[in-house]
Write an enzyme that holds these catalytic residues in place. Structure first.
Site, PDB file in Angstrom:
ATOM      1  N   CYS A 145       0.889  -1.165   0.000  1.00  0.00           N
ATOM      2  CA  CYS A 145       0.000   0.000   0.000  1.00  0.00           C
ATOM      3  C   CYS A 145       0.921   1.207   0.000  1.00  0.00           C
ATOM      4  CB  CYS A 145      -0.905   0.017   1.229  1.00  0.00           C
ATOM      5  SG  CYS A 145      -1.785   1.576   1.422  1.00  0.00           S
TER       6      CYS A 145
ATOM      7  N   CYS B 155      -0.681   4.329   2.385  1.00  0.00           N
ATOM      8  CA  CYS B 155      -0.632   4.241   3.863  1.00  0.00           C
ATOM      9  C   CYS B 155      -0.032   2.874   4.163  1.00  0.00           C
ATOM     10  CB  CYS B 155      -1.979   4.520   4.524  1.00  0.00           C
ATOM     11  SG  CYS B 155      -3.446   3.904   3.706  1.00  0.00           S
ATOM     12  N   SER B 156      -0.779   1.980   4.782  1.00  0.00           N
ATOM     13  CA  SER B 156      -0.257   0.626   4.960  1.00  0.00           C
ATOM     14  C   SER B 156      -1.418  -0.354   4.983  1.00  0.00           C
ATOM     15  CB  SER B 156       0.567   0.516   6.243  1.00  0.00           C
ATOM     16  OG  SER B 156       1.697   1.369   6.198  1.00  0.00           O
ATOM     17  N   CYS B 157      -2.354  -0.200   4.028  1.00  0.00           N
ATOM     18  CA  CYS B 157      -3.542  -1.055   3.984  1.00  0.00           C
ATOM     19  C   CYS B 157      -3.121  -2.519   3.866  1.00  0.00           C
ATOM     20  CB  CYS B 157      -4.421  -0.669   2.805  1.00  0.00           C
ATOM     21  SG  CYS B 157      -5.104   0.986   2.991  1.00  0.00           S
TER      22      CYS B 157
END
Lengths: 223, 199
Positions: free
Chosen positions: B104, B107-109
């Site tokens: 991601c 962000c850090s999905c």
């Protein structure tokens, strides 16, 4: 928006960090609470879960608050930003309390009256059903719009203006660009679009493909 | 930051966490039980063991594998895994000629119901920035060297769609049962930065 969070393809970050075996979920004790507080802060600030508003708070943090405090630190900082913007907390309230916790004696700002947005999601989560048919078909060539918007978007900078091919039509989801600002759900189909590495990075790139999941309004038809 | 006398040094993020907890609790805006429930869920209940069970089922049950690749969300829910950050999960298969790897960049999905919270390398700016630009180099730095003829597909999780990689079943595991396969399957293989090793 074009902020520090939009990292795809950017330079200057150094080597990656290979995976560690048995890494704990929370490396430090405070991270547990920061994680939970960030989730609950969103509800306290907005009157309900709005992941898009939370991500927009994250991407508006300055570099120190985004990078230096790490992942859970930036979650905490985004929670505080939303709470302060909604006047659930007065500016400086967290800092003052934290100083007092370490033995200083600083005045804490008076409690403020919250001003929460009108927020009424039509359903839980972000999946929605649409009557209209998808505008683009599998195998169709599409171009990611070359736009830079000041508000929230999930259209990453590195694909803007580039052409790809629709691989999968995903179900309709709430549009982050409006939902993050409490301006409505505007659900749209999402398309997983293939981009060739040479299209994105030029002839010297490694050969590979990237798929990017894009809301319908991020795309335009191309020849 | 306000300067209110005393130390100019800003309080640590740990202290600010404690401060925010106090402020919200005092005003009745958060329920400490709700906080504990969130922490317990993601520290102990939800993690890559869930995803490993999905993969082991797919390796041993061809009908389940077919359904998993057609409708990831429903097939994963059959095993009891669903929830936040897993509303719509797409499962993609790694083969000797195709290698999927998930990121991601914004962000850090990450697919929480099957893998838990993301590991530190996944949240690292270097991984987020570089894997969409030079995945072969990044994978090699992470310890996975792929043959030149393997096609790499990077999956950038820029919407609420979540991606799970169905890794290749390693040779030499033909006789193992579903239960025996589960502990071999790592988080890193289900994101696509590693392969499952032969035991």
């Amino acid at each position: 928006m074009d902020g520090i969070a939009d990292m795809g393809g950017t330079h200057g970050w150094g080597p990656v960090h290979p995976p560690q075996r048995d890494e704990p979920v929370f490396a430090e004790d405070w991270q547990r609470k920061a994680f939970a507080l960030a989730i609950l802060s969103g509800r306290a600030a907005n009157g309900g879960i709005n992941t898009d508003a939370f991500r927009h708070a994250l991407e508006r943090l300055d570099r120190a608050h985004y990078i230096d405090d790490g992942y859970f630190g930036r979650w905490l900082n985004a929670g505080e930003l939303m709470l302060t913007e909604r006047a659930v907390l007065a500016p400086g309230a967290v800092e003052a309390r934290a100083r007092n916790l370490r033995g200083e004696h600083v005045p804490e700002p008076p409690v403020t009256e919250p001003v929460r947005p009108h927020y009424a999601p039509t359903a839980e989560g972000s999946l929605r059903s649409l009557d209209a048919a998808p505008a683009f078909g599998v195998g169709q060539r599409v171009r990611a719009r070359d736009v830079s918007v000041p508000g929230h978007t999930r259209l990453p900078g590195y694909v803007r203006g580039h052409t790809g091919v629709v691989e999968i039509i995903q179900p309709a989801h709430v549009l982050p660009d409006t939902n993050a600002h409490f301006l409505g759900e505007n659900p749209q189909y999402v398309y997983s679009v293939w981009f060739d590495s040479y299209e994105l990075w030029g002839a010297g790139a490694e050969p590979f493909t990237v798929t990017v999941d894009m809301y319908e309004s991020y795309l335009e038809a191309t020849a | 930051m306000t300067t209110t006398g005393g130390s100019e040094r800003s309080p640590s993020v740990a202290l600010r966490t404690e401060a925010l907890e106090q402020l919200l609790t005092e005003r009745g805006l958060i329920d400490p039980k709700a906080m504990d429930a969130i922490i317990t869920r993601y520290e102990t209940s939800v993690g890559p063991l869930n995803g490993a069970k999905v993969v082991a089922r797919a390796w041993t049950d061809p009908d389940y594998r077919r359904r998993l690749l057609e409708d990831g969300t429903a097939s994963i829910k059959e095993l009891g895994f669903s929830g936040q950050q897993g509303e719509h999960i797409v499962v993609v298969e790694n083969t000797p000629t195709t290698h999927n790897v998930v990121v991601c960049t914004l962000c850090s999905c990450y697919p929480w119901p099957v893998l838990g919270l993301p590991p530190s390398w996944y949240k690292d700016p270097a991984y987020r920035a570089r894997v969409v630009r030079e995945p072969r180099t990044v994978l090699a730095e992470m310890g996975l060297t792929l043959d030149d003829d393997v096609q790499i597909i990077v999956r950038d999780s820029t919407s609420e769609v979540r991606w799970l990689v169905l890794p290749e079943r390693p040779p030499g595991t033909e006789r193992l049962t579903e239960e025996e396969l589960v502990p071999l399957i790592t988080r890193d293989a289900m994101v696509g930065v590693a392969k499952v090793a032969t035991p």
